[in-house]
Design a protein around this motif. Structure first.
Motif, mmCIF file in Angstrom:
data_model
loop_
_atom_site.group_PDB
_atom_site.id
_atom_site.type_symbol
_atom_site.label_atom_id
_atom_site.label_comp_id
_atom_site.label_asym_id
_atom_site.label_seq_id
_atom_site.Cartn_x
_atom_site.Cartn_y
_atom_site.Cartn_z
ATOM 1 N N GLU A 198 0.844 -1.286 0.093
ATOM 2 C CA GLU A 198 0.047 -0.111 0.113
ATOM 3 C C GLU A 198 0.927 1.337 -0.153
ATOM 4 N N ASP A 199 0.326 2.294 -0.737
ATOM 5 C CA ASP A 199 1.073 3.536 -0.668
ATOM 6 C C ASP A 199 0.286 4.646 -0.569
ATOM 7 N N THR A 200 0.911 6.076 -0.258
ATOM 8 C CA THR A 200 0.155 7.057 -0.052
ATOM 9 C C THR A 200 0.513 7.704 -1.522
ATOM 10 N N GLY A 201 0.036 7.302 -2.300
ATOM 11 C CA GLY A 201 0.249 8.033 -3.896
ATOM 12 C C GLY A 201 -1.005 8.457 -4.457
ATOM 13 N N VAL A 202 -1.076 8.568 -5.800
ATOM 14 C CA VAL A 202 -1.836 9.310 -6.476
ATOM 15 C C VAL A 202 -3.145 8.716 -6.486
ATOM 16 N N GLY A 203 -3.193 7.470 -6.464
ATOM 17 C CA GLY A 203 -4.373 6.541 -6.504
ATOM 18 C C GLY A 203 -4.913 6.461 -7.763
ATOM 19 N N ILE A 204 -6.017 5.726 -7.992
ATOM 20 C CA ILE A 204 -6.680 5.553 -9.317
ATOM 21 C C ILE A 204 -7.997 6.157 -9.552
ATOM 22 N N PRO A 205 -8.349 6.686 -10.577
ATOM 23 C CA PRO A 205 -9.535 7.347 -10.555
ATOM 24 C C PRO A 205 -10.854 6.341 -10.580
ATOM 25 N N PRO A 206 -11.881 6.870 -10.008
ATOM 26 C CA PRO A 206 -13.083 5.971 -9.661
ATOM 27 C C PRO A 206 -13.576 5.429 -11.143
ATOM 28 N N GLY A 207 -13.756 4.176 -11.221
ATOM 29 C CA GLY A 207 -14.246 3.613 -12.461
ATOM 30 C C GLY A 207 -13.037 2.832 -13.160
ATOM 31 N N GLN A 208 -11.804 3.076 -12.988
ATOM 32 C CA GLN A 208 -10.747 2.450 -13.582
ATOM 33 C C GLN A 208 -10.112 1.484 -12.755
ATOM 34 N N VAL A 209 -10.435 1.342 -11.678
ATOM 35 C CA VAL A 209 -9.519 0.353 -10.782
ATOM 36 C C VAL A 209 -9.534 -1.331 -11.426
ATOM 37 N N GLU A 210 -10.602 -1.568 -11.825
ATOM 38 C CA GLU A 210 -10.623 -2.845 -12.686
ATOM 39 C C GLU A 210 -9.760 -2.776 -14.029
ATOM 40 N N ASP A 211 -9.732 -1.786 -14.680
ATOM 41 C CA ASP A 211 -9.102 -1.664 -15.798
ATOM 42 C C ASP A 211 -7.400 -1.606 -15.808
ATOM 43 N N VAL A 212 -6.902 -1.372 -14.523
ATOM 44 C CA VAL A 212 -5.686 -1.388 -14.418
ATOM 45 C C VAL A 212 -4.728 -2.479 -14.731
ATOM 46 N N VAL A 213 -5.305 -3.714 -14.707
ATOM 47 C CA VAL A 213 -4.706 -4.937 -15.156
ATOM 48 C C VAL A 213 -4.783 -5.354 -16.649
ATOM 49 N N LYS A 214 -5.323 -4.349 -17.387
ATOM 50 C CA LYS A 214 -5.393 -4.570 -18.828
ATOM 51 C C LYS A 214 -3.775 -4.100 -19.386
ATOM 52 N N LEU A 215 -3.310 -4.924 -20.328
ATOM 53 C CA LEU A 215 -2.255 -4.755 -21.001
ATOM 54 C C LEU A 215 -1.839 -3.336 -21.465
ATOM 55 N N GLY A 216 -1.162 -2.668 -20.998
ATOM 56 C CA GLY A 216 -0.481 -1.384 -21.395
ATOM 57 C C GLY A 216 -1.411 -0.063 -21.020
ATOM 58 N N PHE A 217 -2.622 -0.634 -20.145
ATOM 59 C CA PHE A 217 -3.574 0.404 -19.547
ATOM 60 C C PHE A 217 -2.608 1.332 -18.725
ATOM 61 N N ARG A 218 -3.040 2.786 -18.905
ATOM 62 C CA ARG A 218 -2.633 3.658 -17.926
ATOM 63 C C ARG A 218 -3.879 4.517 -17.435
ATOM 64 N N ALA A 219 -3.980 4.702 -16.055
ATOM 65 C CA ALA A 219 -5.222 5.608 -15.684
ATOM 66 C C ALA A 219 -4.958 7.095 -16.082
ATOM 67 N N ASP A 220 -6.184 7.713 -16.081
ATOM 68 C CA ASP A 220 -6.287 9.171 -16.753
ATOM 69 C C ASP A 220 -5.341 9.973 -16.068
ATOM 70 N N ASN A 221 -5.251 9.803 -14.708
ATOM 71 C CA ASN A 221 -4.216 10.666 -13.833
ATOM 72 C C ASN A 221 -3.055 10.586 -14.044
ATOM 73 N N VAL A 222 -2.446 9.387 -14.713
ATOM 74 C CA VAL A 222 -1.054 9.378 -14.893
ATOM 75 C C VAL A 222 -0.498 9.265 -16.428
ATOM 76 N N GLN A 223 -1.442 9.494 -17.460
ATOM 77 C CA GLN A 223 -1.358 9.348 -18.717
ATOM 78 C C GLN A 223 0.162 10.151 -19.219
ATOM 79 N N ASN A 224 0.469 11.325 -18.563
ATOM 80 C CA ASN A 224 1.595 12.076 -19.072
ATOM 81 C C ASN A 224 2.771 11.909 -18.014
ATOM 82 N N ARG A 225 2.737 10.795 -17.122
ATOM 83 C CA ARG A 225 3.899 10.689 -16.374
ATOM 84 C C ARG A 225 4.899 9.739 -17.060
#
Length: 299
Positions: free
Chosen positions: A227-254
């Motif tokens: 567990e971390d104290t980081g940026v977190g995952i936007p609501p509705g995208q938690v299940e998507d983060v295991v998709k190949l190559g998926f990046r959540a909206d809030n880290v697209q430009n990181r």
């Protein structure tokens, strides 16, 4: 807490890429440091062969057959990269900037050597179970964080004691307990998962934050939590983060050196071990990931 239950449906080529994801990350970091070193040298052409080898290796990892061929000749590849760097700096006094690159390359090459041994040990048997010394597991993760700190060039520090944590330090904890005392019996590939998820936690947590993780074997199941104290995952995208190559909206430009496969690999490995995976995340507060799978008989 959301349990991840969706099917991945990866092709054999994608499975090979996911399996070797951790090693690919090391090659990407090594390539970046060698490219940067070339900018600080009067004769950068000396590095071209080594950089080309790293790029060819990274490309080969995307094909299962080619990956096996390259892993079989891994010692020669390792020597070739080392020789390219040594030739490039032979007879010169590196500038401070070039020396930073050399120090980083040396640190990454140490990790490269460790990963080579791991790849060789499980070549052809990706889900093989092995015994691990608890202290060596913790030391391996500590070395990984030391390299991260070194590569940050003073951008952040790593502390394992909260009393020593300063404003731009990460507090990093990794605890391991086992019913077998000072050893744990687990799949060799799961060591990759631990490193990937802990490194991900650091990547998406600002300096000054916490990354807490633990591994436990109670004799019936193996459980890993980070567990971390980081940026977190936007609501509705938690299940998507295991998709190949998926990046959540809030880290697209990181900017990262990875391909976005860390969570895919964690879930892929969990499925193959007949395990379960949960993710609990709050935007701008942090993320908690838990994995459990049955413990195999150790003989």
């Amino acid at each position: 807490m959301v349990e991840i239950i969706k099917a991945l449906n990866l092709t054999p080529e994608q499975e090979a890429l996911v399996d070797l994801h951790s090693f690919l990350n090391v090659l990407n970091v090594l390539s970046a440091e060698m490219d940067l070193l070339a900018l600080h040298l009067d004769r950068p052409e000396s590095l071209k062969r080594g950089i080309g080898t790293v790029h060819e290796f990274a490309q080969a990892l995307q094909d299962p057959f080619q990956a096996i061929l390259w892993v079989r000749d891994i010692d020669a590849i390792h020597r070739e990269i080392q020789q390219a760097v040594a030739t490039a700096v032979a007879g010169i006094t590196p500038t401070p900037a070039a020396q930073e690159c050399l120090d980083n390359i040396e640190a990454v090459m140490a990790i490269f050597k460790t990963r080579v041994k791991e790849l060789t040990a499980r070549a052809g048997v990706p889900m093989i179970w092995q015994w691990y010394d608890l202290e060596l597991l913790k030391e391996d993760l500590a070395i990984l964080f030391q390299v991260m700190q070194q590569k940050s060039n003073g951008g952040f520090g790593i502390k394992h004691n909260i009393a020593g944590q300063e404003e731009r330090d990460y507090l990093v904890k990794f605890d391991v307990t086992s019913r077998d005392g000072n050893q744990i019996f687990m799949p060799a590939v799961f060591n990759d998962v631990i490193r990937d998820l802990v490194a991900n936690a650091r990547k998406y947590t600002p300096p000054g934050g916490r990354i807490l993780s633990g591994l436990d074997d109670d004799g019936q199941r193996i459980r890993f939590v980070v567990e971390d104290t980081g940026v977190g995952i936007p609501p509705g995208q938690v299940e998507d983060v295991v998709k190949l190559g998926f990046r959540a909206d809030n880290v697209q430009n990181r900017r990262t050196y990875g391909g976005g496969f860390g969570l895919t690999k964690a879930y892929w490995v969990t499925q193959r071990l007949q395990g379960r995976m949960w993710i609990d995340s709050r935007l701008d507060q942090g993320t908690r990931i838990e994995i459990q799978f049955p413990r195999a008989p150790s003989g």
